[in-house]
Scaffold this active site. Sequence first.
Site, short mmCIF file in Angstrom:
data_model
loop_
_atom_site.label_atom_id
_atom_site.label_comp_id
_atom_site.label_asym_id
_atom_site.label_seq_id
_atom_site.Cartn_x
_atom_site.Cartn_y
_atom_site.Cartn_z
N ASP A 170 -6.54 -0.95 -27.64
CA ASP A 170 -5.87 -0.33 -26.61
C ASP A 170 -5.28 0.79 -26.61
O ASP A 170 -5.00 1.59 -25.76
CB ASP A 170 -5.38 -1.59 -25.73
CG ASP A 170 -6.41 -2.71 -24.83
OD1 ASP A 170 -7.45 -2.12 -25.14
OD2 ASP A 170 -5.77 -3.36 -24.48
N PRO A 198 1.11 -1.29 -0.19
CA PRO A 198 -0.10 -0.09 0.06
C PRO A 198 0.75 1.06 -0.16
O PRO A 198 0.18 2.33 -0.50
CB PRO A 198 -0.70 -0.01 1.28
CG PRO A 198 -0.78 -1.31 1.70
CD PRO A 198 0.61 -2.10 1.30
N GLU A 214 0.38 -7.77 8.95
CA GLU A 214 0.49 -6.42 8.84
C GLU A 214 1.61 -5.71 7.96
O GLU A 214 1.50 -4.58 7.47
CB GLU A 214 0.71 -5.85 10.25
CG GLU A 214 -0.46 -6.02 11.21
CD GLU A 214 -1.65 -5.34 10.61
OE1 GLU A 214 -1.52 -4.09 10.37
OE2 GLU A 214 -2.64 -6.08 10.33
N ARG A 231 -0.49 -7.95 -20.88
CA ARG A 231 -1.40 -7.52 -22.02
C ARG A 231 -0.50 -6.50 -22.98
O ARG A 231 -0.63 -6.51 -24.12
CB ARG A 231 -2.51 -6.61 -21.70
CG ARG A 231 -3.61 -7.47 -20.89
CD ARG A 231 -4.47 -6.45 -20.35
NE ARG A 231 -5.34 -5.67 -21.59
CZ ARG A 231 -6.02 -6.43 -22.35
NH1 ARG A 231 -6.69 -7.50 -22.06
NH2 ARG A 231 -6.55 -5.78 -23.39
C1 9D3 Z 1 -5.54 -2.76 8.08
C2 9D3 Z 1 -4.01 -2.99 8.02
N1 9D3 Z 1 -3.30 -1.66 7.71
C3 9D3 Z 1 -2.79 -0.95 8.99
C4 9D3 Z 1 -2.62 0.52 8.43
C5 9D3 Z 1 -1.95 -1.96 6.96
C6 9D3 Z 1 -1.96 -2.77 5.70
C7 9D3 Z 1 -1.42 -3.99 5.70
C8 9D3 Z 1 -1.48 -4.80 4.88
C9 9D3 Z 1 -2.68 -2.59 4.80
C10 9D3 Z 1 -2.96 -3.50 3.86
C11 9D3 Z 1 -2.25 -4.67 3.64
C12 9D3 Z 1 -2.24 -5.44 2.47
N2 9D3 Z 1 -2.17 -4.99 1.19
C13 9D3 Z 1 -1.41 -5.28 0.36
O1 9D3 Z 1 -0.68 -6.06 0.52
C14 9D3 Z 1 -1.04 -4.32 -1.05
C15 9D3 Z 1 -2.12 -3.33 -1.43
C16 9D3 Z 1 -3.27 -2.75 -0.92
O2 9D3 Z 1 -3.71 -3.04 0.19
N3 9D3 Z 1 -3.83 -1.71 -1.50
C17 9D3 Z 1 -3.23 -1.35 -2.83
N4 9D3 Z 1 -2.28 -1.74 -3.40
C18 9D3 Z 1 -1.81 -2.90 -2.52
S1 9D3 Z 1 -0.21 -3.67 -3.18
C19 9D3 Z 1 -0.22 -4.62 -1.98
#
Ligand code: 9D3
Length: 250
Positions: A169, A89, A116, A154
């Site tokens: 595309d 994220p 986490e 793709r």
């Molecule tokens: C609710 C947990 N969060 C606490 C602030 C942290 C968190 C940890 C692990 C949030 C998401 C994740 C799992 N997400 C991914 O591994 C992930 C992801 C995403 O959640 N959103 C957008 N792109 C990606 S790429 C990997």
Amino acid sequence: MRIHVVSIFPEMFRAIADYGVTGRAISQRLVSLKLWDPRDFATDRHRSVDDRPYGGGPGMVMMAPPLAAAIEAARKEESGRVRVVYMSPQGDRLDHLAVQRFAGMESVILLAGRYEGVDERLLARHVDEECSIGDYVLSGGELAVMVWIDAVTRQLPGTLGNAESADQDSFAGGLLDCGHYTRPDVYAGIPVPEVLRSGDHGAIRRWRLKQALGRTWRKHPELLEKIELNDEQLELLAEYQREHELEKGR
Ligand code: 9D3
């Protein structure tokens, strides 16, 4: 392109390996996909891949050693440059430009996290870049890795099996798609636009381009600022906008 995926849920990747464009690309060996399960590299009898966070708090953290061993095992199969991408994220957004950049790489190791997150020292030592698919919370990195692979595949030459869609595309020349219609001729009292049944391919092409321009202008005008429209496109958009103004007035 050779793709290695490090994930504790390797079975999930059947979703892309067994279906559609991605499945075909793999069958045709345009892409190779190899899964590496960190559990296979754990050293304790429980095959642990996660542990409690130092400092306390909720949830678990993925341990560095099994992940590092999985990444190193994947890297050993590659002779040239390998990019290690952690789907997270906190990463840079995966957009069309990033997809094209990734499509130019010969081999890549994609890391899917669970819990986490991953021990920060693993990221420091083994990860080249972090990549996010958008600002919403997933339960883990696997679906994000699959989105990455689908979008990048793709873009590889020979993968679409349908050169026409690839061309359309390139409508991903930054515009939204036009509407699509198939039988029946009239559905819910709504007829198919006459021009699409005219057989006039020039008129059809212009109508579709006009719809694509108009929809982009209505729904995502910011996309138009990113591209340079040619004379024909400017004229078609102006036409659409004139008609749109008329509709509003009624
Ligand atoms: C609710 C947990 N969060 C606490 C602030 C942290 C968190 C940890 C692990 C949030 C998401 C994740 C799992 N997400 C991914 O591994 C992930 C992801 C995403 O959640 N959103 C957008 N792109 C990606 S790429 C990997």
